[in-house]
Each structure stands twice: as structure tokens, then as C-alpha cells.
Write a protein that holds these residues in place. Structure first.
Motif, PDB file in Angstrom:
ATOM      1  N   TYR A  13      -7.856  -0.326  -0.465  1.00  0.00           N
ATOM      2  CA  TYR A  13      -6.230  -0.207  -0.365  1.00  0.00           C
ATOM      3  C   TYR A  13      -5.960   0.312  -1.702  1.00  0.00           C
ATOM      4  CZ  TYR A  13      -1.470  -1.161   0.537  1.00  0.00           C
ATOM      5  OH  TYR A  13      -0.241  -1.135   0.844  1.00  0.00           O
ATOM      6  N   LEU A  14      -6.710   0.039  -2.974  1.00  0.00           N
ATOM      7  CA  LEU A  14      -5.919   0.287  -4.311  1.00  0.00           C
ATOM      8  C   LEU A  14      -6.479   1.672  -4.449  1.00  0.00           C
ATOM      9  CD1 LEU A  14      -6.698  -2.826  -6.437  1.00  0.00           C
ATOM     10  CD2 LEU A  14      -4.602  -2.062  -5.438  1.00  0.00           C
ATOM     11  N   ASN A  15      -7.539   2.221  -4.161  1.00  0.00           N
ATOM     12  CA  ASN A  15      -7.966   3.660  -3.943  1.00  0.00           C
ATOM     13  C   ASN A  15      -7.005   4.368  -3.352  1.00  0.00           C
ATOM     14  OD1 ASN A  15     -10.040   3.142  -5.749  1.00  0.00           O
ATOM     15  ND2 ASN A  15     -11.775   2.712  -3.938  1.00  0.00           N
ATOM     16  N   ARG A  16      -6.606   4.217  -2.197  1.00  0.00           N
ATOM     17  CA  ARG A  16      -5.502   5.143  -1.416  1.00  0.00           C
ATOM     18  C   ARG A  16      -4.391   5.071  -1.991  1.00  0.00           C
ATOM     19  NH1 ARG A  16      -4.412   3.422   3.804  1.00  0.00           N
ATOM     20  NH2 ARG A  16      -5.300   1.192   3.463  1.00  0.00           N
ATOM     21  N   LEU A  17      -3.913   3.758  -2.945  1.00  0.00           N
ATOM     22  CA  LEU A  17      -2.797   3.646  -3.542  1.00  0.00           C
ATOM     23  C   LEU A  17      -2.819   4.462  -5.012  1.00  0.00           C
ATOM     24  CD1 LEU A  17       0.114   2.129  -3.911  1.00  0.00           C
ATOM     25  CD2 LEU A  17      -1.099   0.493  -5.011  1.00  0.00           C
ATOM     26  N   LEU A  32       3.544  -0.274 -10.329  1.00  0.00           N
ATOM     27  CA  LEU A  32       3.389  -0.533  -9.088  1.00  0.00           C
ATOM     28  C   LEU A  32       1.964  -0.815  -8.891  1.00  0.00           C
ATOM     29  CD1 LEU A  32       4.628  -0.439  -6.143  1.00  0.00           C
ATOM     30  CD2 LEU A  32       3.998   2.139  -6.131  1.00  0.00           C
ATOM     31  N   ARG A  33       1.141  -0.232  -9.535  1.00  0.00           N
ATOM     32  CA  ARG A  33      -0.235  -0.509  -9.155  1.00  0.00           C
ATOM     33  C   ARG A  33      -0.702  -1.703  -9.661  1.00  0.00           C
ATOM     34  NH1 ARG A  33      -5.823  -1.202  -9.907  1.00  0.00           N
ATOM     35  NH2 ARG A  33      -7.170   0.466  -8.839  1.00  0.00           N
ATOM     36  N   ARG A  34      -0.172  -2.238 -10.876  1.00  0.00           N
ATOM     37  CA  ARG A  34      -0.463  -3.416 -11.345  1.00  0.00           C
ATOM     38  C   ARG A  34       0.193  -4.671 -10.456  1.00  0.00           C
ATOM     39  NH1 ARG A  34       1.538  -2.713 -16.245  1.00  0.00           N
ATOM     40  NH2 ARG A  34       3.186  -3.834 -15.756  1.00  0.00           N
ATOM     41  N   GLY A  35       1.389  -4.444 -10.173  1.00  0.00           N
ATOM     42  CA  GLY A  35       1.799  -5.458  -9.277  1.00  0.00           C
ATOM     43  C   GLY A  35       1.218  -5.765  -7.882  1.00  0.00           C
ATOM     44  N   ILE A  36       0.697  -4.598  -7.306  1.00  0.00           N
ATOM     45  CA  ILE A  36       0.041  -4.850  -5.860  1.00  0.00           C
ATOM     46  C   ILE A  36      -1.367  -5.521  -6.230  1.00  0.00           C
ATOM     47  CG2 ILE A  36      -1.117  -3.355  -4.077  1.00  0.00           C
ATOM     48  CD1 ILE A  36       1.354  -1.617  -3.973  1.00  0.00           C
ATOM     49  N   ALA A  37      -2.161  -4.920  -7.370  1.00  0.00           N
ATOM     50  CA  ALA A  37      -3.398  -5.390  -7.556  1.00  0.00           C
ATOM     51  C   ALA A  37      -3.268  -7.144  -7.841  1.00  0.00           C
ATOM     52  CB  ALA A  37      -3.893  -4.916  -8.867  1.00  0.00           C
ATOM     53  N   ARG A  49      -6.313  -8.801   4.265  1.00  0.00           N
ATOM     54  CA  ARG A  49      -5.899  -8.072   5.412  1.00  0.00           C
ATOM     55  C   ARG A  49      -4.578  -8.371   5.717  1.00  0.00           C
ATOM     56  NH1 ARG A  49      -9.478  -5.524   8.631  1.00  0.00           N
ATOM     57  NH2 ARG A  49     -11.084  -6.733   7.988  1.00  0.00           N
ATOM     58  N   GLU A  50      -3.905  -9.315   5.950  1.00  0.00           N
ATOM     59  CA  GLU A  50      -2.669  -9.747   6.318  1.00  0.00           C
ATOM     60  C   GLU A  50      -1.692  -9.337   5.091  1.00  0.00           C
ATOM     61  OE1 GLU A  50      -2.422 -13.858   6.444  1.00  0.00           O
ATOM     62  OE2 GLU A  50      -3.665 -14.025   8.403  1.00  0.00           O
ATOM     63  N   ARG A  51      -2.217  -9.361   3.989  1.00  0.00           N
ATOM     64  CA  ARG A  51      -1.185  -8.850   2.710  1.00  0.00           C
ATOM     65  C   ARG A  51      -1.209  -7.391   2.720  1.00  0.00           C
ATOM     66  NH1 ARG A  51       3.318  -8.833   1.227  1.00  0.00           N
ATOM     67  NH2 ARG A  51       3.776  -8.570  -0.898  1.00  0.00           N
ATOM     68  N   ILE A  52      -2.130  -6.654   3.173  1.00  0.00           N
ATOM     69  CA  ILE A  52      -2.181  -5.205   3.094  1.00  0.00           C
ATOM     70  C   ILE A  52      -1.316  -4.720   4.497  1.00  0.00           C
ATOM     71  CG2 ILE A  52      -3.665  -3.391   3.790  1.00  0.00           C
ATOM     72  CD1 ILE A  52      -6.026  -4.299   1.974  1.00  0.00           C
ATOM     73  N   GLN A  54       1.179  -6.280   5.567  1.00  0.00           N
ATOM     74  CA  GLN A  54       2.613  -6.461   5.039  1.00  0.00           C
ATOM     75  C   GLN A  54       3.137  -5.388   4.242  1.00  0.00           C
ATOM     76  OE1 GLN A  54       2.730 -10.474   3.267  1.00  0.00           O
ATOM     77  NE2 GLN A  54       2.654 -11.438   5.512  1.00  0.00           N
ATOM     78  N   LEU A  55       2.218  -4.982   3.240  1.00  0.00           N
ATOM     79  CA  LEU A  55       2.592  -4.059   2.464  1.00  0.00           C
ATOM     80  C   LEU A  55       2.847  -2.688   2.939  1.00  0.00           C
ATOM     81  CD1 LEU A  55       0.315  -4.950  -0.575  1.00  0.00           C
ATOM     82  CD2 LEU A  55       2.853  -5.191  -0.537  1.00  0.00           C
ATOM     83  N   GLY A  56       1.987  -2.258   4.027  1.00  0.00           N
ATOM     84  CA  GLY A  56       2.155  -1.145   4.750  1.00  0.00           C
ATOM     85  C   GLY A  56       1.315   0.077   4.088  1.00  0.00           C
ATOM     86  N   ASP A  57       1.640   1.341   4.455  1.00  0.00           N
ATOM     87  CA  ASP A  57       0.964   2.505   3.950  1.00  0.00           C
ATOM     88  C   ASP A  57       1.124   2.781   2.540  1.00  0.00           C
ATOM     89  OD1 ASP A  57      -0.508   4.850   3.691  1.00  0.00           O
ATOM     90  OD2 ASP A  57       0.771   5.821   5.343  1.00  0.00           O
ATOM     91  N   PRO A  58       0.171   3.137   1.869  1.00  0.00           N
ATOM     92  CA  PRO A  58       0.284   3.342   0.463  1.00  0.00           C
ATOM     93  C   PRO A  58       0.953   4.712   0.231  1.00  0.00           C
ATOM     94  CG  PRO A  58      -1.873   2.780   0.589  1.00  0.00           C
ATOM     95  CD  PRO A  58      -1.442   2.759   2.179  1.00  0.00           C
ATOM     96  N   ALA A  59       1.035   5.651   1.113  1.00  0.00           N
ATOM     97  CA  ALA A  59       1.783   6.763   0.889  1.00  0.00           C
ATOM     98  C   ALA A  59       3.322   6.456   1.143  1.00  0.00           C
ATOM     99  CB  ALA A  59       1.387   7.714   2.148  1.00  0.00           C
ATOM    100  N   LYS A  60       3.985   5.589   1.951  1.00  0.00           N
ATOM    101  CA  LYS A  60       5.193   5.172   1.835  1.00  0.00           C
ATOM    102  C   LYS A  60       5.561   4.404   0.861  1.00  0.00           C
ATOM    103  CE  LYS A  60       5.210   5.175   7.142  1.00  0.00           C
ATOM    104  NZ  LYS A  60       5.558   4.483   8.147  1.00  0.00           N
ATOM    105  N   ILE A  61       4.799   3.600   0.237  1.00  0.00           N
ATOM    106  CA  ILE A  61       4.833   2.761  -0.778  1.00  0.00           C
ATOM    107  C   ILE A  61       5.320   3.989  -2.009  1.00  0.00           C
ATOM    108  CG2 ILE A  61       4.201   1.024  -2.597  1.00  0.00           C
ATOM    109  CD1 ILE A  61       2.550  -0.024  -0.299  1.00  0.00           C
ATOM    110  N   ALA A  62       4.447   4.822  -2.094  1.00  0.00           N
ATOM    111  CA  ALA A  62       4.821   5.764  -3.079  1.00  0.00           C
ATOM    112  C   ALA A  62       5.986   6.357  -3.096  1.00  0.00           C
ATOM    113  CB  ALA A  62       3.643   6.736  -3.522  1.00  0.00           C
TER     114      ALA A  62
END
Length: 217
Positions: A13-17, A32-37, A49-52, A54-62
Motif C-alpha cells: 500500500y505504501l509503495n502505491r501511495l 501524508l506518507r508519514r501519517g499513513i505509515a 486490510r480493514e484500515r487500507i 477505509q483509506l481507499g485508493d492511494p491515487a484518490k488520497i493524493a
């Protein structure tokens, strides 16, 4: 699920982010990266898996982070005012010994203070003259030491006169030459000439002040 599976999920997930936030400003992407990590750290595989989800697609987060950064007001620019420049030298109040009136008072005290207060007046005038920076050292030396060569010259003349006059004759054997002054008279004359030479040196100092408006360095 094992811890290895949880770590694989986090890394994936962090690589995609990282790929999604590559175009964001460094400060925004880093926060952003530090907070999600931090949110994913320490969770087991199920929780990750559940938290990912909830966070959603990394592209949308970016994308959301980029929109928020674009709408945020620019950071204030702090301008540090430079320290005020020091006032020019001509605004500074000169020391008393660097004023022309101090030099004039010193020359007058040297020349005429001697007549008012014979020894002390000359000493005070000499101290004022030597303290002023409106004259060069050799000018001060000439004015102060001028009576000395005059006194020595008169003493030399008096000594030569005594030699020329010869020994004082004994009573009844004649008189000394009346055209030649006695040694005592010449001694007194040398003292008076040296005494009256002091104002000449002071007047010469005042004459040297012509056109000088600033102390000599």
C-alpha cells in the motif's frame, strides 16, 4: 494471517501511495506518507486490510491532498528588516579635545596664562595644547620649547661677554668696561626674553590653525 502478511500489505500500500504522491509538493507528500505509515504500523494483517479499505485508493488520497494544498493560503513570508545603518561620522559629537575652540583656548592659555599665573598658567596651557589634535607634534614642540633656545642663546652671549670683560678688577686697580653689561644683567635679560617668547609661540600656534576645521589624524 501472520506478521509477514501484514508487513507485505503495508509495504504494497505504501509503495502505491509513493507513486501516487510523487507529483505533490515535498512537504505535503512527506507529511501524508508519514501519517499513513504511522496508522498502519503495529497492526496485524486483518487490521491492516480493514484500515487500507477505509483509506481507499492511494491515487484518490493524493488527488485530495493536492487539491487541499492548492486551495490553502500561501505561507506568510517573514521579512527581516535590516538593522539600521550607523549614522555617518559627521553626526557623531566630537570629543572636547577634537574641537577647534579647545585648541584656541589652549593656545591663549599657553601664551597669556603665564602672565596671569606665572608657572601654573604655563603648565595648564601646555597641557591643553598637547591634548589638542589640531596641531602636529612638531608644531606643539616648537611652540612649547621656543623659550629654551632663546634662553640658551642669551646665556651663551652672557658667558662670552663675561669672558671678554675679564676678571673684575680689585679695588683701586681700575673699573670694568662700562659698555659691556654685567653677567647678572645678562642672566636677567635671558630670563625675561624667554618669558616674553612664550606668547610668540602661542601666536604661532594660532596662526597654524588657519583653515583647519577638523582634527589631524
Amino acid at each position: 494471517m501472520t506478521e509477514t502478511e501484514a508487513q507485505n500489505l503495508r509495504d504494497d500500500y505504501l509503495n502505491r501511495l509513493d507513486a501516487a504522491i510523487a507529483e505533490l509538493p515535498w512537504r505535503v507528500a512527506n507529511e501524508l506518507r508519514r501519517g499513513i505509515a504511522e496508522e498502519l504500523d503495529g497492526l496485524d494483517a486483518t487490521a491492516v486490510r480493514e484500515r487500507i479499505a477505509q483509506l481507499g485508493d492511494p491515487a484518490k488520497i493524493a488527488e485530495a491532498a493536492g487539491d487541499e494544498a492548492a486551495s490553502a493560503p500561501p505561507a506568510p513570508i517573514i521579512v527581516v528588516a535590516p538593522a539600521p545603518a550607523p549614522l555617518p561620522v559627521f553626526w557623531a559629537k566630537p570629543a572636547m579635545v577634537d574641537t577647534k575652540w579647545f585648541a584656541i583656548v589652549g593656545a591663549i592659555a599657553l601664551g597669556f596664562g603665564t602672565f596671569v599665573f606665572p608657572i601654573g598658567g604655563w603648565v595648564i596651557g601646555m597641557a591643553l595644547v598637547t591634548s589638542s589634535r589640531f596641531w602636529r607634534r612638531w608644531e606643539k614642540a616648537v611652540a612649547i620649547l621656543l623659550p629654551l633656545p632663546v634662553c640658551l642663546l642669551v646665556l651663551l652671549v652672557s658667558f662670552l661677554g663675561v669672558l671678554w670683560q675679564g676678571p673684575v678688577p680689585s679695588s683701586g686697580s681700575g673699573a670694568s668696561n662700562p659698555l659691556l653689561p654685567s653677567g647678572i644683567a645678562l642672566w636677567h635679560t635671558s630670563i625675561l626674553l624667554a618669558f616674553y617668547t612664550i606668547p610668540i609661540g602661542a601666536a604661532w600656534l594660532l596662526w597654524r590653525l588657519r583653515g583647519r576645521e577638523a582634527p589631524l589624524r
